[in-house]
Each structure stands twice: as C-alpha cells, then as structure tokens.
Design an enzyme around this catalytic site. Structure first.
Site, PDB file in Angstrom:
ATOM      1  N   SER A   4       1.015  -1.321   0.032  1.00 65.03           N
ATOM      2  CA  SER A   4      -0.035   0.045   0.110  1.00 65.03           C
ATOM      3  C   SER A   4       0.746   1.306   0.010  1.00 65.03           C
ATOM      4  O   SER A   4       0.235   2.380   0.109  1.00 65.03           O
ATOM      5  CB  SER A   4      -0.798  -0.071   1.187  1.00 65.03           C
ATOM      6  OG  SER A   4      -0.384  -0.329   2.577  1.00 65.03           O
TER       7      SER A   4
ATOM      8  N   HIS B 243     -40.783  22.208  -9.426  1.00 68.30           N
ATOM      9  CA  HIS B 243     -41.310  21.277 -10.693  1.00 68.30           C
ATOM     10  C   HIS B 243     -40.475  21.913 -11.949  1.00 68.30           C
ATOM     11  O   HIS B 243     -40.847  21.876 -13.223  1.00 68.30           O
ATOM     12  CB  HIS B 243     -42.629  21.171 -11.071  1.00 68.30           C
ATOM     13  CG  HIS B 243     -43.381  20.639  -9.900  1.00 68.30           C
ATOM     14  ND1 HIS B 243     -43.625  19.419  -9.511  1.00 68.30           N
ATOM     15  CD2 HIS B 243     -43.957  21.356  -8.951  1.00 68.30           C
ATOM     16  CE1 HIS B 243     -44.508  19.252  -8.313  1.00 68.30           C
ATOM     17  NE2 HIS B 243     -44.629  20.246  -8.312  1.00 68.30           N
TER      18      HIS B 243
ATOM     19  N   SER C 155     -15.727  25.567 -27.517  1.00 69.69           N
ATOM     20  CA  SER C 155     -15.738  24.379 -28.294  1.00 69.69           C
ATOM     21  C   SER C 155     -14.866  24.307 -29.553  1.00 69.69           C
ATOM     22  O   SER C 155     -14.558  25.356 -29.857  1.00 69.69           O
ATOM     23  CB  SER C 155     -17.383  24.398 -29.060  1.00 69.69           C
ATOM     24  OG  SER C 155     -17.480  23.496 -29.834  1.00 69.69           O
TER      25      SER C 155
ATOM     26  N   LYS D 287     -19.973  28.807 -28.829  1.00 69.10           N
ATOM     27  CA  LYS D 287     -19.969  28.457 -27.509  1.00 69.10           C
ATOM     28  C   LYS D 287     -19.340  28.946 -26.216  1.00 69.10           C
ATOM     29  O   LYS D 287     -18.316  29.412 -26.384  1.00 69.10           O
ATOM     30  CB  LYS D 287     -19.949  26.752 -27.604  1.00 69.10           C
ATOM     31  CG  LYS D 287     -20.593  26.137 -28.541  1.00 69.10           C
ATOM     32  CD  LYS D 287     -21.993  25.762 -27.975  1.00 69.10           C
ATOM     33  CE  LYS D 287     -21.639  24.304 -26.857  1.00 69.10           C
ATOM     34  NZ  LYS D 287     -23.077  23.938 -26.441  1.00 69.10           N
TER      35      LYS D 287
ATOM     36  N   GLU E  55     -20.155  21.583 -14.438  1.00 73.42           N
ATOM     37  CA  GLU E  55     -20.572  20.240 -14.996  1.00 73.42           C
ATOM     38  C   GLU E  55     -19.732  19.258 -14.058  1.00 73.42           C
ATOM     39  O   GLU E  55     -20.026  17.930 -13.780  1.00 73.42           O
ATOM     40  CB  GLU E  55     -20.354  20.121 -16.305  1.00 73.42           C
ATOM     41  CG  GLU E  55     -21.417  20.926 -17.143  1.00 73.42           C
ATOM     42  CD  GLU E  55     -21.327  21.203 -18.741  1.00 73.42           C
ATOM     43  OE1 GLU E  55     -21.929  20.155 -19.599  1.00 73.42           O
ATOM     44  OE2 GLU E  55     -20.442  21.843 -18.922  1.00 73.42           O
TER      45      GLU E  55
ATOM     46  N   TYR F 285      -9.201  -6.804  13.123  1.00 76.67           N
ATOM     47  CA  TYR F 285      -8.554  -6.295  12.083  1.00 76.67           C
ATOM     48  C   TYR F 285      -8.854  -7.233  10.814  1.00 76.67           C
ATOM     49  O   TYR F 285      -8.424  -8.333  11.008  1.00 76.67           O
ATOM     50  CB  TYR F 285      -7.182  -5.770  12.140  1.00 76.67           C
ATOM     51  CG  TYR F 285      -6.396  -5.282  10.945  1.00 76.67           C
ATOM     52  CD1 TYR F 285      -6.838  -3.877  10.166  1.00 76.67           C
ATOM     53  CD2 TYR F 285      -5.912  -6.097   9.885  1.00 76.67           C
ATOM     54  CE1 TYR F 285      -6.391  -3.327   9.165  1.00 76.67           C
ATOM     55  CE2 TYR F 285      -5.383  -5.551   9.080  1.00 76.67           C
ATOM     56  CZ  TYR F 285      -5.577  -4.367   8.464  1.00 76.67           C
ATOM     57  OH  TYR F 285      -4.991  -3.787   7.376  1.00 76.67           O
TER      58      TYR F 285
ATOM     59  N   GLN G 154      -7.477  -2.171   4.450  1.00 75.65           N
ATOM     60  CA  GLN G 154      -6.655  -1.166   3.622  1.00 75.65           C
ATOM     61  C   GLN G 154      -7.269  -0.435   2.432  1.00 75.65           C
ATOM     62  O   GLN G 154      -6.715   0.382   2.213  1.00 75.65           O
ATOM     63  CB  GLN G 154      -5.444  -2.008   3.102  1.00 75.65           C
ATOM     64  CG  GLN G 154      -4.353  -1.397   2.403  1.00 75.65           C
ATOM     65  CD  GLN G 154      -3.242  -2.400   2.259  1.00 75.65           C
ATOM     66  OE1 GLN G 154      -2.278  -2.144   3.269  1.00 75.65           O
ATOM     67  NE2 GLN G 154      -2.846  -2.747   0.987  1.00 75.65           N
TER      68      GLN G 154
HETATM   69  N1  ARG Z   1      -1.521  -1.350   5.188  1.00 73.85           N
HETATM   70  C1  ARG Z   1      -2.404  -1.737   6.265  1.00 73.85           C
HETATM   71  C2  ARG Z   1      -3.704  -0.939   6.475  1.00 73.85           C
HETATM   72  O1  ARG Z   1      -3.854  -0.071   5.531  1.00 73.85           O
HETATM   73  C3  ARG Z   1      -1.843  -1.513   7.826  1.00 73.85           C
HETATM   74  C4  ARG Z   1      -2.233  -2.521   8.704  1.00 73.85           C
HETATM   75  C5  ARG Z   1      -1.539  -3.682   8.494  1.00 73.85           C
HETATM   76  N2  ARG Z   1      -1.929  -4.867   9.579  1.00 73.85           N
HETATM   77  C6  ARG Z   1      -2.038  -6.052   9.227  1.00 73.85           C
HETATM   78  N3  ARG Z   1      -1.930  -6.734  10.249  1.00 73.85           N
HETATM   79  N4  ARG Z   1      -1.454  -6.576   8.226  1.00 73.85           N
HETATM   80  O2  ARG Z   1      -4.802  -1.585   6.671  1.00 73.85           O
END
Ligand code: ARG
Length: 462
Positions: A26, A160, A281, A287, A294, A321, A326
């Site tokens: 990540s 309306h 345009s 235009k 938009e 968790y 993530q």
């Molecule tokens: N990159 C992970 C997240 O965003 C961090 C936590 C990772 N924890 C784990 N036990 N793998 O959630």
C-alpha cells in the site's frame, strides 16, 4: 532501490509470490500518512519511555532518528522511493533501524500496525476535515459576496422547474448557504468521533505494557482514548461518516452547479459566467460552456461511490482487523482531494458570475407568478382561500387567452370575476409587494433577507 525485509521473519521459511507482494503493498498511496506516522511514532516512543520500556538514552536515539526521518522525507520526495516496502509503517521502521541501529527495533513494542494505521489515519483525517471545513466556509462567503453584489436582484423561484413565485436573488444564495452550514456541522461531528486515540489497543487485545494511553493521546491532540481495543482496531465508522458528510457536500454543490448551469443557458439567461471559468468548443465558435460546474456535478457521483464502497467493504467483516480495511485509504484520499477541489472551484465560479438583473427581473414578472398573490388578496378580503384559488385560476385562464399577464388585465375585467377586486389590486400584484409580504422568519421579504444575510455573515465571523 533496496528491498527491505518483511516485518514477519521467524515463522516463514518460504518466499512470498512476487505478484502477491505487489498486490499486498500500500506504500504507493499510504505514503500520504508519512508525516503522521512519524508523529504517532514519536508519541508512542514517549509512551514506551514512560512505561520504562525504553531507557532515556534509547528514547533519545529513537526520537532523534524519527525527527531526522521526518526532516528528510519532507525535504526530499525521493527519500520515500529509495527502498521498496509494504507500507508506510514498514518504511518508517526500516529507516529508523537504518539510522538508529538496533534500538529502532524496540519502537514496535506494545504496538501493532493495527492500532498504528488507525491512529495515523485519524490524525491525518482530522486535519483534512479542518481544511475542508475552511473551504466550505470560503464557499459560503462567496455566496454572501455574490448576494451582496446583487442585493436587490429578483429571480423567478421554481417548483417542478415551472415558474412558481419570485424570490430575491440573495434568498437563493442563502438557501445554498444554509445547506453548506449544515455540512460544516456534519463535518464537525465526524471530526469529533475521528479525534479518539486507538493507540495502545495493539493488535486487538490491548497492550501488556504500562503505557499511559491518555498521556500519549494528549501529545497527539486527541480528545479521548478508545474504550475497547477490539472495536478500536476494526472501527472505520469515522471514514464512513466523513464519506457521508462529504457526499452531502457534493450533493449540495451538485445542485448549485445545476442551477448555475441552467441559469446560464440562453433559455434562462439570468447568469453570465466570465471567461475565467468557462470553456469554448473546438468546432462551434459561438459556444461558452460551464464545464467547471458540470465537473463538480459529475464528481458528486464519484464521492457517493466511495461512500458505498466503504460501507460494502466493512459490511460482514468479522472482528477485529482484516486486510480488507486497507481499501479505506484510496477512497478517503480521493474524497479529500475531490471535495477540496470542488469546493475551491465552486467558490471561484461564484466569484465569476454576473447576474443579468434585468433579464431575471423580467422573467420574474412573467408566467403568472403573482397568481398566489391575487388569491391571497381575495382571501384577505374575506373570500375563503379555496374559492379564491378557483377564481384566480379562471382569471389566469383569461389572461392566457388574451396573451397578457395578470397585471395587464383591466380592473373591470378583473371585477367580472369578483367584485372584491378593487383599485389596490395593482400594488398587490406588483413584484415589490409580492416579495414584501413574505415577511415571516425564513421568507423572501427584503427585510428578512437583509436580516438573514447579516446573521449569515456573523456566523462566518469573517
Ligand atoms: N496497510 C495496512 C492497512 O492499511 C496497515 C495495517 C496492516 N496490519 C496488518 N495486520 N496487516 O490497513
């Protein structure tokens, strides 16, 4: 680019699949949490020091190592690209060990990436909510400035999308002001629940070290600490609340954008956008397109999508968790970027609108928008409102047949529908009178609107 070791050495004998390593990473996006990860690490270092886990000397080394990492990472963007790591937490830890040596390995005592990622994200989001709230206020101010620049302008009001009753242009501005005021409140509420420290929850069960969680939370400016470790590491309500509050900001901006778009058409012609916020345009030389608005209208959909994505990602996850979580980052990052840019562009567009007061006023005088006024006039003279409504309906029909407005019918002709109609009907049907009679709280009478404008200014404290 150096490859750093996994954070989980011992139990593993085999090598991870290359494709999976990439998939699992990540760091390409959670590097946005770099500065807060260091700040939270500094606070955790104090917690460990206070708990006697780190000696004075060890704490010193970790502290100065972290400060150096922060300095280098802030000054040189390339610093974050030099080593390949899974995420921002592994990056900071790897750098710390590189700078401070083995003592750096002690920092993760009593902490897990599970409470770490949550504390980082909360710190980061708290600040972003503050700056988005500022941008909401700036857009509100732009609405008030626009209202002030055209304080006596009158536009048709619609239901309306059919002409309904005239309103002051400033009243229209204040309608959007109110929506944004509620948005600010909602963002503030989301901030309140974001500003709780999960640090000390560790992986899921809490920490076995005597870390003063409240002291650590104070260092980081949190209002309180989470009350349950299982909940703390798996709660992303704060992200969903932020996404929901942001969805409403975008919904409001999108409705404002739509009004601006239609009011700038030749068919309405109430507004003109300056060249600064319009496009032309490539083929049609005549235009002038409201692309800015938009795009804001279009981007609202993206934010609703993120909101649903977050809810769906969390739904059905077992405690505590899970790596699914993530996925919260990219959604929230994109919301922050998109909502901020949309608010900024909207404020700029508001500063680039010229109200064509003559066109708007002319439109407000047509389309029988004073018919309700005439019914009220008859009701005031004693006719039951239902009966008055019916009589005025017939008068309108007559005016349509003649191709004129109500105020163009002669008194005699009007009186053929009801002899309650007298000379004073002319002023009752005037635009000025129509507005002035809407004098209760929240109405569009000039006096009420002036009052509302100054209350609005005061609420912004600009
Ligand atoms: N990159 C992970 C997240 O965003 C961090 C936590 C990772 N924890 C784990 N036990 N793998 O959630």
């Amino acid at each position: 680019m150096g490859e750093s070791k996994n954070l989980w050495g011992g139990r593993f004998t085999g090598k991870a699949d290359e494709q999976f390593i990439k998939f699992n990473r990540s760091f390409s996006f959670d590097r946005r949490l770099f500065a807060v990860d260091v700040r939270a690490s500094l606070a955790h270092c104090e917690g460990l020091h206070g708990a006697g886990v780190l000696s004075d000397d060890e704490a010193d080394k970790i502290r100065s190592g972290l400060e150096e990492i922060l300095r280098r990472g802030t000054l040189d963007a390339g610093y974050l690209d030099e080593i390949a790591v899974e995420d921002v937490h592994s990056f900071v830890e790897a750098r710390l060990v590189e700078i401070a040596g083995d003592v750096g390995r002690k920092l993760h005592t009593g902490r897990s990436r599970n409470d770490q990622v949550s504390v980082d994200f909360r710190l980061w989001l708290r600040e972003e909510i503050d700056s988005i709230s500022q941008l909401v206020r700036a857009a509100q101010k732009a609405l008030l400035d626009l209202a002030d620049a055209h304080s006596s302008a009158i536009i048709p009001g619609y239901t309306h999308l059919q002409r309904a009753q005239p309103v002051l242009f400033a009243h229209w501005c204040l309608a959007y002001f109110e929506m944004l005021a509620r948005d600010c409140e909602r963002l503030g509420e989301a901030r309140r629940r974001t500003n709780v420290s999960p640090l000390g929850s560790a992986a899921l069960a809490g920490t076995s070290y005597e870390i003063d969680r409240e002291g650590v939370a104070r260092i980081l400016g949190f209002d309180s600490v989470s009350r349950n470790s299982l909940d703390a590491v798996s709660d992303r309500d704060f992200c969903v609340e932020f996404a929901a509050a942001s969805s409403l900001v975008m919904l409001h901006l999108s409705r404002l954008a739509e009004d601006i778009i239609i009011y700038t058409t030749a068919e309405f012609g109430f507004f003109e956008l300056s060249d600064a916020v319009a496009t032309g345009s490539s083929i049609m030389p005549q235009k002038k397109n409201p692309d800015s608005m938009e795009l804001v209208r279009g981007k609202a959909g993206r934010i609703f999508g993120h909101n649903i994505a977050l809810l769906t990602m969390l739904k059905g996850l077992p405690l505590a968790y899970n790596k699914d979580m993530q996925e919260d980052k990219e959604a929230v990052f994109d919301i922050v970027d998109t909502v901020s840019a949309s608010l900024e562009v909207t404020a700029t567009v508001l500063g680039n609108i010229r109200v064509r007061e003559d066109v708007a006023r002319d439109a407000a005088m047509r389309g029988y928008m004073n018919a309700t006024e005439l019914a009220d006039y008859l009701a005031r003279k004693g006719m039951p409102f239902r009966e008055a409504h019916d009589a005025v309906g017939r008068i309108v029909l007559r005016a349509i047949e003649r191709g004129v407005e109500l105020q163009d019918l002669s008194l005699d002709e009007m009186r053929s529908f009801s002899n309650l109609i007298e000379e004073d009907v002319a002023s009752a049907l005037s635009l000025e009178e129509t507005l002035a009679t809407k004098s209760q709280i929240g109405g569009t009478s000039p006096a009420r609107v002036a009052e509302a404008l100054s209350a609005a200014r005061a609420s912004l404290r600009f």
